[in-house]
Enzyme design. Structure first.
Site, PDB file in Angstrom:
ATOM      1  N   SER A   1     -64.161  40.094  -8.705  1.00 37.28           N
ATOM      2  CA  SER A   1     -63.787  39.386  -7.482  1.00 37.28           C
ATOM      3  C   SER A   1     -64.188  37.918  -7.498  1.00 37.28           C
ATOM      4  O   SER A   1     -63.761  37.158  -6.628  1.00 37.28           O
ATOM      5  CB  SER A   1     -64.412  40.072  -6.263  1.00 37.28           C
ATOM      6  OG  SER A   1     -65.823  40.112  -6.375  1.00 37.28           O
ATOM      7  N   SER A   2     -64.998  37.514  -8.458  1.00 38.48           N
ATOM      8  CA  SER A   2     -65.394  36.107  -8.543  1.00 38.48           C
ATOM      9  C   SER A   2     -65.890  35.824  -9.956  1.00 38.48           C
ATOM     10  O   SER A   2     -66.200  36.739 -10.721  1.00 38.48           O
ATOM     11  CB  SER A   2     -66.504  35.784  -7.535  1.00 38.48           C
ATOM     12  OG  SER A   2     -67.681  36.508  -7.836  1.00 38.48           O
TER      13      SER A   2
ATOM     14  N   GLY B   1     -75.058  41.743  -7.234  1.00 39.33           N
ATOM     15  CA  GLY B   1     -74.867  41.304  -5.859  1.00 39.33           C
ATOM     16  C   GLY B   1     -75.269  42.338  -4.837  1.00 39.33           C
ATOM     17  O   GLY B   1     -75.777  42.013  -3.757  1.00 39.33           O
TER      18      GLY B   1
ATOM     19  N   ASP C   1     -69.889  42.989 -18.932  1.00 31.83           N
ATOM     20  CA  ASP C   1     -70.855  42.447 -17.986  1.00 31.83           C
ATOM     21  C   ASP C   1     -71.992  43.418 -17.694  1.00 31.83           C
ATOM     22  O   ASP C   1     -73.134  43.007 -17.471  1.00 31.83           O
ATOM     23  CB  ASP C   1     -70.187  41.962 -16.700  1.00 31.83           C
ATOM     24  CG  ASP C   1     -69.279  42.986 -16.041  1.00 31.83           C
ATOM     25  OD1 ASP C   1     -69.270  44.163 -16.452  1.00 31.83           O
ATOM     26  OD2 ASP C   1     -68.539  42.596 -15.110  1.00 31.83           O
TER      27      ASP C   1
END
Length: 473
Positions: A18-19, A405, A240
């Site tokens: 998403s980012s 996050g 990631d």
């Protein structure tokens, strides 16, 4: 080298679903610091033939961020490393990208591929060969159903594609290659027999490299454009989650981790695979980790449920909603976050209400109750996955680390502690970028030792928050 510190400056290109961000890292024996050089949005791009990623835009953003990092780096940058989500790929012909890669959430990605693959290789045999959990968008399934494949002479996963654009070198970093379903879980090499049985041209796949290897240096025109001529591009844990697990401050064999973002990756770090029928039935995967470790984990829905709910409501006040959700008292509806209806973009509150109606339970009545329901449902799913991981691996879990996050969601972390009865250590938030930076720092000689030493540096330098279990719900 940063004068007087023994530290080096590196850049981490960290691309999430998403980012994205480019982080400037300073790393040395007693020093580990991150600063954002650039942040940018990412997400699915609809087209007539389905959802795609705009990797060309991501490449431009990465170059802008690298330029900013190079300008701000004390002592100059010594390297850059790239990590991203797994499974999705670009097809090249004569070095040219044929089309923007498909997005794994495209509903058509999972229709034909699994059936076509399983006609040639039964699921149980696939698991024995690759150790990979069944996800309908795994790379081998996507490739089997990709009508463009005949036009291509090379397939590169997203971080390998960006590294190719930076250096001109075509490689496949091993941790991300392990998510394709084409890598042997026992040898760590491409499974040539499997590839042949699937009818895939072996030349499609690039040579494997390990985290810490130098992929190449920036092409002259790229180096000039970003102000860093000759800059090394170093392979990191380019999946990631592989980089995130490096940044988890694990200590001992009785700790589990959850890398929590769009997905919740719940698991253990192992030295050997658990290739049992029970593990396959539980949909646990074996993905490559840095230094030859195995990430024994399962994919659970993550904060995608919250972000899609806020997008549906056209709101961006998650913190206020979580505060209101914390005040909700009484029974809270717990739903199955793994239901396939929640995977694709869309009206998440309506889908949750639909699930509740089908299962004859009360749907949350207002926004705060719905957010609390999502939080408790995620915590329940993570608690169950943690117990399953411990049972399958024959290893007790006495502490849970939440990074990414989602570690900032204190309501969720506390709910997890309550449901597991275990302490939950939240942080670091930027575990992925930290893991990326640490591998580069070790490659540059600024950090010595293995994973234990790198994680000790994380514990000494990063902010962590501990949540003790209260009364379970």
């Amino acid at each position: 080298m940063i004068e007087g510190t023994g530290s080096v400056s590196v850049a981490a290109v960290d691309l999430g679903a998403s980012s994205g961000r480019v982080m400037l890292g300073e790393v040395g024996h007693d020093h580990l610091r991150l600063r954002a050089a650039a942040r940018f949005a990412n997400g699915p791009v609809p087209a007539e033939d389905g959802l795609h990623w705009d990797v060309s835009a991501l490449h431009r953003h990465a170059l802008d961020g690298l330029r900013a990092a190079a300008a701000a780096a004390l002592g100059g940058l010594v390297s850059v490393g790239i990590d991203s989500w797994a499974v999705d790929y670009g097809l090249l012909r004569d070095g040219r990208l044929l089309a923007e890669p498909f997005h794994y959430r495209d509903e058509r990605r999972g229709e034909a591929g699994p059936r076509l693959v399983h006609e040639r290789v039964p699921p149980a045999e696939l698991y024995a060969r690759t150790g990979l959990q069944h996800l309908p968008f795994n790379t081998l399934y996507q490739l089997e159903a990709d009508t463009r494949l005949a036009e291509a002479d090379r397939v590169l996963l997203v971080p390998d594609l960006l590294a190719y654009w930076l250096t001109g070198a075509e490689v496949a970093e091993r941790t991300n290659a392990s998510t394709t379903g084409l890598l042997s879980v026992t040898s760590g090499q491409w499974d040539d027999e499997l590839i042949e049985r699937l009818g895939l041209p072996p030349a499609l796949l690039a040579d494997l490299v390990d985290p810490g290897a130098t992929i190449g240096t920036l092409l002259p025109e790229v180096g000039a454009a970003v102000g860093a001529p000759g800059l090394r591009v170093v392979a990191v844990g380019s999946h990631d989650t592989a980089s995130a697990v490096v940044g988890v401050p694990l200590a001992g064999d009785d700790a589990a981790y959850i890398s929590l973002g769009t997905w919740g990756l719940v698991g253990l770090e192992l030295d050997a695979p658990v290739l049992t029928e029970a593990a396959r039935a539980a949909n646990f995967t074996h993905e490559g980790g840095v230094d030859g470790t195995i990430r024994f984990l399962t994919n659970v829905m993550g904060t995608w449920l919250l972000s899609e709910t806020l997008r549906t409501w056209d709101r961006d006040d998650l913190r206020a909603l979580l505060e209101a959700a914390a005040d909700v008292t009484g029974p809270v509806t717990v739903f199955d976050v793994q239901d396939p209806r929640f995977v694709a973009p869309g009206d998440m509150p309506a889908r949750i209400a639909s699930w509740c109606a089908e299962h004859d339970v009360a749907a949350p009545a207002d926004a705060a109750s719905l957010v609390r329901s999502i939080v408790e449902s995620l915590a329940a799913a993570y608690a169950e996955a943690l117990q399953t991981a411990a049972t399958l691996a024959g290893r007790p879990v006495r502490q849970v680390h939440v990074v990414g996050g989602g570690s900032q969601n204190t309501l969720l972390c506390q709910a997890l502690a309550d449901r597991t009865g275990l302490p939950v250590v939240a942080g670091p938030v930027e575990a992925t970028a930290l893991g990326n930076v640490l591998v580069q720092g070790r490659a540059a000689g600024a950090v010595t030792g293995g994973l234990a030493e790198m994680r000790e540096l994380v514990r000494r330098t990063q902010d962590l928050r501990r949540h003790e279990p209260c009364s379970p719900r």
